[in-house]
Design a protein around this motif. Structure first.
Motif, PDB file in Angstrom:
ATOM      1  N   THR A 129       0.815  -1.212   0.000  1.00 19.92           N
ATOM      2  CA  THR A 129       0.000   0.000   0.000  1.00 19.92           C
ATOM      3  C   THR A 129       0.851   1.265   0.000  1.00 19.92           C
ATOM      4  N   MET A 130       2.103   1.152   0.406  1.00 17.29           N
ATOM      5  CA  MET A 130       2.989   2.315   0.417  1.00 17.29           C
ATOM      6  C   MET A 130       4.370   1.901  -0.075  1.00 17.29           C
ATOM      7  N   ARG A 131       5.051   2.829  -0.689  1.00 17.23           N
ATOM      8  CA  ARG A 131       6.410   2.577  -1.153  1.00 17.23           C
ATOM      9  C   ARG A 131       7.167   3.895  -1.127  1.00 17.23           C
ATOM     10  N   ARG A 132       8.476   3.814  -1.166  1.00 14.10           N
ATOM     11  CA  ARG A 132       9.295   5.028  -1.159  1.00 14.10           C
ATOM     12  C   ARG A 132       9.717   5.363  -2.585  1.00 14.10           C
ATOM     13  N   ASP A 133       9.633   6.643  -2.914  1.00 10.57           N
ATOM     14  CA  ASP A 133      10.040   7.067  -4.247  1.00 10.57           C
ATOM     15  C   ASP A 133      11.555   7.265  -4.287  1.00 10.57           C
ATOM     16  N   SER A 134      12.039   7.825  -5.386  1.00 16.35           N
ATOM     17  CA  SER A 134      13.488   7.980  -5.557  1.00 16.35           C
ATOM     18  C   SER A 134      14.100   8.937  -4.545  1.00 16.35           C
ATOM     19  N   THR A 135      13.269   9.818  -3.954  1.00 15.17           N
ATOM     20  CA  THR A 135      13.768  10.769  -2.957  1.00 15.17           C
ATOM     21  C   THR A 135      13.648  10.234  -1.538  1.00 15.17           C
ATOM     22  N   GLY A 136      13.106   9.027  -1.391  1.00 17.56           N
ATOM     23  CA  GLY A 136      12.948   8.446  -0.061  1.00 17.56           C
ATOM     24  C   GLY A 136      11.625   8.749   0.598  1.00 17.56           C
ATOM     25  N   GLN A 137      10.740   9.492  -0.083  1.00 21.57           N
ATOM     26  CA  GLN A 137       9.446   9.832   0.489  1.00 21.57           C
ATOM     27  C   GLN A 137       8.440   8.709   0.248  1.00 21.57           C
ATOM     28  N   LEU A 138       7.549   8.510   1.239  1.00 17.52           N
ATOM     29  CA  LEU A 138       6.510   7.506   1.080  1.00 17.52           C
ATOM     30  C   LEU A 138       5.471   7.955   0.068  1.00 17.52           C
ATOM     31  N   GLN A 139       4.979   7.017  -0.725  1.00 20.75           N
ATOM     32  CA  GLN A 139       3.902   7.271  -1.674  1.00 20.75           C
ATOM     33  C   GLN A 139       2.884   6.145  -1.580  1.00 20.75           C
ATOM     34  N   LEU A 140       1.625   6.472  -1.881  1.00 24.56           N
ATOM     35  CA  LEU A 140       0.622   5.435  -2.025  1.00 24.56           C
ATOM     36  C   LEU A 140       0.890   4.686  -3.325  1.00 24.56           C
ATOM     37  N   THR A 141       0.859   3.376  -3.271  1.00 24.32           N
ATOM     38  CA  THR A 141       1.115   2.563  -4.453  1.00 24.32           C
ATOM     39  C   THR A 141      -0.125   2.497  -5.329  1.00 24.32           C
ATOM     40  N   PRO A 142       0.027   2.078  -6.595  1.00 21.88           N
ATOM     41  CA  PRO A 142      -1.166   1.877  -7.437  1.00 21.88           C
ATOM     42  C   PRO A 142      -2.173   0.928  -6.801  1.00 21.88           C
TER      43      PRO A 142
END
Length: 673
Positions: free
Chosen positions: A362-375
């Motif tokens: 449900t969550m993942r980290r982007d290239s900057t290390g910030q959490l994002q909601l996954t598809p």
């Protein structure tokens, strides 16, 4: 013989019979906060703080911790040992006076001296005990009570450093006290070896084999023993710091009488100095204001100060306000000790919830290390919003849920779980595959086929739609509380098309001072725009480009806005802004709307707000494009947009007066042809 070091502790995996955590409520709440402008990390933290409908959150637990701490401070004071000493002293003096009065054989002069000495004792218990330390007691009961004072002081002072010593040494013999003295001497020698860096594991083993009965915590090594001793010794020091100067002075004077010898206090002072040197990170200087009436002895008071420190640690853990904070930081054993087992259960559930949110896609980290909601999370959120839209449409229109959307006809290629009342054909391969997977998971012990295994094939009308959803992202949308409903609407429509009408092509276009095509994740996480401007012209340019890329599809143009156009693109690509709207800005928007009409777009405007100027503009634009206007309440915006899209598909390419009207009322909103 080596000592048995087997220990038991709480099962780290939690309750093995507990049901899996339900992410639905958490994901809905997190999604709402993300759409309101929170980062996913903060949104998750806020949900964990608030808790769910049937789940206490961190704030509730923190309030319990604060109440427990205040209760300890308001219930106790630090005079318990002094009061007990005073009671024993008064009892001893009273028994001695009785004996003097009864003893007819005593010389009158000797009796008078003794009575005068007892009558003129200092008001300070410490001074009185010191003065009577050499008194020749005539009463056996009085002598025993006075000796109890020395015994009590020794046991209390030991209980300050070694929990349980007060009870363990009650009625202790001289040999027992000698064993304590020997243990203290060996312990100080071991700690001083550690300070010099010359201790060995064998030194610790030898010490524990000899004195292990004094340490029920059963430490595994010297560091573990040090941590336990230093924690309690520091609590004892904080208790001493919290006393008044008069109380401290009394205690210091009384301490010399412990077990009738100053040797115990000397050993304890040496121990405290060693512990402070080896564990300077403990809180040796803190203090508390105790305002209650329930007296605490030295040992019990030290335990209370340990509880206060543990409560402070729990408060910090529950705040999750420090860098790198995680739910795994929560000390479940400490929560159970301080607040009861249910608090530990609640905290464990929150830990499992956070872990599931982070680890179940449900969550993942982007290239900057910030959490994002996954598809995956976006799909789950979209399904929840779509269910809400379906209920609104069903309640107002008497229609079935959106899973039935689309006329029976061509198979769409999509499948879904069978629901009561479905008449679509079964998808046999998917149904059998579901059965095989289920039976493999439970060892093949269940039935060959269950209702939950069945999937049906979806059908839809043959018409393919090319949809452009234009959403106003100007500052007024956020300022007037329309930001989240706009995002919810976009996510619901996106989910509907991706799950039910996969042949349709949706493009999301946000327009503020300028317009841009956005992915659903980008739009959902979009912060409020501070720049002024509503560039409908730019948005229509992008929509028409989208329509031209799909010449064989039915164009559907959906425009959500709360303001007249106030900016447009100049030929050189620069943005022109003017308020009130410049005639050229309006003309550019009208030109692109005419282009959309020539491409065959079925246009619907969703007017938000009661601005008369906006109403006149939107009505005239809709009339020019042979489209419609709906003025929904914010709660009905999603149902209005989804309903318009479904109506456009049902019309299948007809538009204007020949198209059958779709709709009805949405709150106080209405359709305008």
């Amino acid at each position: 013989m080596s000592r048995d070091r087997t220990r038991f502790k709480r099962y780290d995996g939690g309750d093995p019979l507990a049901p899996p955590v339900d992410l639905g409520e958490a994901l809905d709440a997190i999604g709402e906060d993300v759409m309101a402008g929170y980062s996913p990390e903060r949104a998750m933290s806020e949900f964990l703080r608030r808790g769910g409908q049937d789940q206490r959150g961190l704030d509730d637990l923190a309030r319990q911790v604060a109440r427990k701490r205040q209760e300890l401070l308001s219930r106790h004071d630090l005079d318990g040992t002094m009061r007990e000493v005073q009671e024993l002293l008064d009892k001893a003096v009273l028994e001695e006076r009785k004996q003097l009065a009864r003893d007819a054989m005593m010389d009158d002069a000797d009796r008078a001296v003794r009575e005068m000495q007892l009558a003129n004792l200092p008001p300070s218990p410490a001074a009185a005990v010191s003065e009577l330390s050499s008194y020749d007691w005539q009463s056996r009961e009085a002598r025993e009570d006075f000796e109890k004072i020395k015994d009590l002081l020794g046991r209390e002072l030991l209980d300050q450093r070694f929990a349980g010593m007060k009870q363990a040494l009650e009625g202790a013999t001289a040999e027992d006290r000698a064993a304590v003295e020997e243990m203290l001497g060996d312990l100080n020698d071991l700690l001083e070896k550690r300070q010099q860096g010359i201790d060995t594991p064998q030194d610790f083993e030898s010490f524990m084999d000899k004195h292990g009965d004094f340490f029920p915590e059963n430490p595994h090594d010297l560091d573990e023993l040090l941590d336990t001793l230093a924690e309690r010794s520091a609590a004892a020091q904080r208790m001493l710091n919290s006393m008044t100067p008069e109380q401290r002075e009394e205690l210091m004077e009384l301490s010399a009488q412990a077990f009738g010898s100053p040797q115990l206090m000397e050993s304890l002072n040496r121990l405290d100095a060693n512990l402070q040197s080896l564990r300077p990170g403990e809180d040796w200087t803190g203090s508390e204001q105790m305002g209650g009436e329930e007296g605490l002895g030295l040992g019990d008071g030290t335990g209370v100060f340990q509880d206060l420190a543990e409560l402070d640690g729990l408060s910090e853990q529950l705040s999750q306000s420090y860098g790198g904070a995680r739910m795994d930081d929560l000390d479940l054993d400490a929560l159970a000790r301080q607040l009861g087992e249910q608090a530990a259960v609640d905290a464990r559930t929150l830990q499992r919830l956070e872990k599931a949110l982070r680890e179940q896609g449900t969550m993942r980290r982007d290239s900057t290390g910030q959490l994002q909601l996954t598809p995956k999370a976006m799909r789950q959120l979209g399904k929840a919003l779509l269910r809400d839209v379906a209920q609104r449409l069903s309640g107002r229109q008497g229609q079935r849920e959106l899973q039935q959307a689309g006329a029976a006809g061509e198979r769409s290629g999509a499948t879904r779980e069978w629901a009561f009342g479905d008449t679509e054909p079964w998808d046999i391969p998917r149904t059998i595959l579901n059965s095989v997977r289920r039976r493999a998971a439970d060892g093949g012990s269940s039935r060959l086929l269950e209702i939950g295994d069945v999937e049906v094939q979806e059908t839809e009308a043959r018409t393919q739609a090319c949809v452009a959803l234009l959403v106003d992202t100007s500052f007024s949308m956020a300022m007037d509380g329309r930001w989240v409903p706009m995002k919810r609407t976009a996510l619901a429509l996106h989910t509907l098309i991706r799950s039910r009408f996969r042949g349709d092509d949706l493009q999301l276009i946000g327009f503020g001072r300028h317009a841009e095509v956005m992915e659903i994740e980008e739009l959902t996480g979009l912060d409020a725009m501070w720049d002024k401007g509503t560039n409908l012209h730019h948005a229509l340019l992008l929509a028409n480009r989208h329509f031209r890329k799909h010449p064989n599809a039915q164009p559907v143009l959906l425009i959500v806005t709360d303001g007249e156009p106030t900016s447009h693109l100049e030929p050189d690509g620069e943005v022109f802004f003017s308020y009130p709207p410049h005639p050229l800005t309006v003309a550019y928007a009208v030109r692109e709307l005419d282009n959309a009409r020539r491409l065959g777009a079925q246009t619907t405007f969703f007017r938000l707000g009661e601005d008369p100027g906006l109403a006149r503009f939107v009505d005239s634009m809709a009339q020019r494009a042979e489209g419609r206007v709906v003025a929904p309440e914010l709660d009905d915006l999603g149902a209005a947009v989804v309903g318009s899209y479904l109506g456009s598909r049902a019309r299948g390419g007809r538009s204007g007066a020949d198209a059958p009207a779709w709709g009805g009322q949405f709150g106080r909103g209405f359709w305008v042809d």
